[in-house]
Design a protein around this motif. Structure first.
Motif, short mmCIF file in Angstrom:
data_model
loop_
_atom_site.label_atom_id
_atom_site.label_comp_id
_atom_site.label_asym_id
_atom_site.label_seq_id
_atom_site.Cartn_x
_atom_site.Cartn_y
_atom_site.Cartn_z
N MET A 1 5.65 11.26 -0.46
CA MET A 1 4.68 10.80 -1.42
C MET A 1 5.07 9.42 -1.97
SD MET A 1 1.90 11.63 -2.69
CE MET A 1 0.81 11.55 -4.04
N GLN A 2 6.36 9.24 -2.22
CA GLN A 2 6.85 7.97 -2.75
C GLN A 2 6.62 6.85 -1.74
OE1 GLN A 2 10.96 7.95 -3.80
NE2 GLN A 2 10.81 6.07 -4.96
N LEU A 3 6.83 7.14 -0.45
CA LEU A 3 6.57 6.14 0.60
C LEU A 3 5.11 5.73 0.58
CD1 LEU A 3 7.40 4.61 3.24
CD2 LEU A 3 6.63 6.65 4.44
N PHE A 4 4.22 6.71 0.44
CA PHE A 4 2.79 6.41 0.41
C PHE A 4 2.42 5.54 -0.78
CE2 PHE A 4 -1.48 7.55 -1.08
CZ PHE A 4 -2.22 7.12 0.01
N VAL A 5 2.91 5.90 -1.96
CA VAL A 5 2.55 5.18 -3.18
C VAL A 5 3.16 3.78 -3.21
CG1 VAL A 5 2.79 5.18 -5.70
CG2 VAL A 5 2.14 7.27 -4.51
N LYS A 6 4.40 3.64 -2.76
CA LYS A 6 5.08 2.34 -2.85
C LYS A 6 4.76 1.41 -1.69
CE LYS A 6 9.29 2.05 -4.34
NZ LYS A 6 10.75 2.24 -4.46
N LYS A 7 4.55 1.94 -0.51
CA LYS A 7 4.40 1.09 0.68
C LYS A 7 2.98 1.00 1.21
CE LYS A 7 8.86 0.38 1.23
NZ LYS A 7 9.49 -0.89 1.22
N LEU A 8 2.26 2.10 1.25
CA LEU A 8 0.97 2.10 1.93
C LEU A 8 -0.23 1.95 0.99
CD1 LEU A 8 1.66 4.89 4.55
CD2 LEU A 8 1.90 2.43 4.80
N LEU A 9 -0.18 2.51 -0.19
CA LEU A 9 -1.31 2.46 -1.12
C LEU A 9 -1.63 1.04 -1.62
CD1 LEU A 9 -3.41 4.13 -2.62
CD2 LEU A 9 -1.75 4.40 -4.47
N PRO A 10 -0.65 0.17 -1.86
CA PRO A 10 -1.00 -1.17 -2.36
C PRO A 10 -1.86 -2.00 -1.41
CG PRO A 10 1.29 -0.70 -2.81
CD PRO A 10 0.79 0.40 -1.94
N ALA A 11 -1.76 -1.79 -0.11
CA ALA A 11 -2.54 -2.59 0.84
C ALA A 11 -4.05 -2.41 0.65
CB ALA A 11 -2.12 -2.28 2.27
N PRO A 12 -4.57 -1.16 0.67
CA PRO A 12 -6.01 -1.05 0.45
C PRO A 12 -6.43 -1.45 -0.97
CG PRO A 12 -5.05 1.11 0.92
CD PRO A 12 -3.97 0.10 1.06
N LEU A 13 -5.56 -1.22 -1.93
CA LEU A 13 -5.89 -1.64 -3.30
C LEU A 13 -5.99 -3.16 -3.39
CD1 LEU A 13 -3.76 0.77 -5.51
CD2 LEU A 13 -6.22 0.79 -5.11
N LEU A 14 -5.08 -3.88 -2.74
CA LEU A 14 -5.14 -5.34 -2.74
C LEU A 14 -6.39 -5.82 -2.02
CD1 LEU A 14 -3.72 -7.97 -3.53
CD2 LEU A 14 -2.63 -7.91 -1.30
N GLY A 15 -6.75 -5.16 -0.93
CA GLY A 15 -7.99 -5.52 -0.22
C GLY A 15 -9.21 -5.31 -1.08
N LEU A 16 -9.27 -4.18 -1.79
CA LEU A 16 -10.40 -3.92 -2.67
C LEU A 16 -10.45 -4.91 -3.83
CD1 LEU A 16 -10.38 -0.02 -2.83
CD2 LEU A 16 -12.14 -1.48 -1.83
N MET A 17 -9.31 -5.23 -4.39
CA MET A 17 -9.28 -6.20 -5.48
C MET A 17 -9.70 -7.59 -5.01
SD MET A 17 -8.79 -4.63 -8.20
CE MET A 17 -8.67 -6.05 -9.24
N SER A 18 -9.34 -7.95 -3.80
CA SER A 18 -9.75 -9.25 -3.25
C SER A 18 -11.27 -9.30 -3.08
CB SER A 18 -9.07 -9.51 -1.92
OG SER A 18 -7.68 -9.54 -2.08
N ALA A 19 -11.83 -8.22 -2.55
CA ALA A 19 -13.28 -8.15 -2.38
C ALA A 19 -13.99 -8.17 -3.73
CB ALA A 19 -13.66 -6.90 -1.60
N PHE A 20 -13.44 -7.45 -4.70
CA PHE A 20 -14.03 -7.41 -6.04
C PHE A 20 -13.98 -8.79 -6.69
CE2 PHE A 20 -13.50 -6.74 -10.64
CZ PHE A 20 -14.71 -6.10 -10.91
N THR A 21 -12.88 -9.51 -6.50
CA THR A 21 -12.74 -10.85 -7.06
C THR A 21 -13.79 -11.80 -6.48
OG1 THR A 21 -10.39 -10.50 -7.40
CG2 THR A 21 -11.15 -12.77 -7.40
N VAL A 22 -13.99 -11.74 -5.18
CA VAL A 22 -15.00 -12.59 -4.55
C VAL A 22 -16.38 -12.25 -5.11
CG1 VAL A 22 -16.21 -13.07 -2.38
CG2 VAL A 22 -13.73 -13.03 -2.43
N ALA A 23 -16.67 -10.96 -5.25
CA ALA A 23 -17.97 -10.55 -5.76
C ALA A 23 -18.18 -11.03 -7.20
CB ALA A 23 -18.11 -9.04 -5.67
N MET A 24 -17.15 -10.98 -8.00
CA MET A 24 -17.28 -11.41 -9.40
C MET A 24 -17.40 -12.92 -9.53
SD MET A 24 -17.56 -8.88 -11.38
CE MET A 24 -18.54 -8.14 -10.10
N VAL A 25 -16.60 -13.65 -8.76
CA VAL A 25 -16.64 -15.11 -8.84
C VAL A 25 -17.98 -15.64 -8.33
CG1 VAL A 25 -15.62 -17.21 -7.87
CG2 VAL A 25 -14.15 -15.42 -8.77
#
Length: 145
Positions: A1-25
């Motif tokens: 679980m720690q591997l998932f949260v620390k290593k794999l989960l940030p990638a899709p979150l960063l992708g979603l935040m990047s898309a959200f930022t473009v949409a807001m700007v």
């Protein structure tokens, strides 16, 4: 679980935040629309639907760029560490930076080429007020960067 949260989960979150930022700007393009042109480059009108399509395409390309750039180096570094290519643990930092820069340099042209700069929108997808001014069947818009 720690591997998932620390290593794999940030990638899709960063992708979603990047898309959200473009949409807001670029939210004014949702509200006001963007210029739509005919084959000759003559501006026919301003379309909100073309603006939505342009922003969505740009947001998707940024999500792929940053999500992949964050995810792929973690996977590659896992295999580098497992195969023990790097003997000295201090050398892992520079190797990680090289892998990140390589993936980013490779993904940047991929991200920009996912969708054409001059997007195409069909007649049926446009607003009625634009359709009354011309008989064209295909229209074009500048997607932006």
């Amino acid at each position: 679980m720690q591997l998932f949260v620390k290593k794999l989960l940030p990638a899709p979150l960063l992708g979603l935040m990047s898309a959200f930022t473009v949409a807001m700007v670029r939210s004014p393009e949702f509200d006001n629309g963007i210029e739509v042109m005919d084959r000759n480059g003559n501006v026919i009108g301003v379309s909100k639907k073309a603006g939505e399509k342009a922003v969505m395409e740009t947001a998707l390309s940024r999500a792929v760029l940053f999500g992949t750039t964050f995810f792929l180096p973690e996977v590659l570094m896992y295999f580098v560490q497992r195969a023990r290519f790097v003997k000295n643990p201090r050398a892992l930092g520079p190797v990680r930076m090289f892998v990140i820069m390589s993936v980013l340099a490779g993904m940047l042209p991929v991200s920009f080429s996912m969708f054409p700069q001059c997007g195409e929108i069909k007649r049926a997808d446009l607003e009625p007020e634009i359709l009354t001014s011309t008989e064209e069947t295909e229209f074009f818009y500048n997607r932006g960067i």
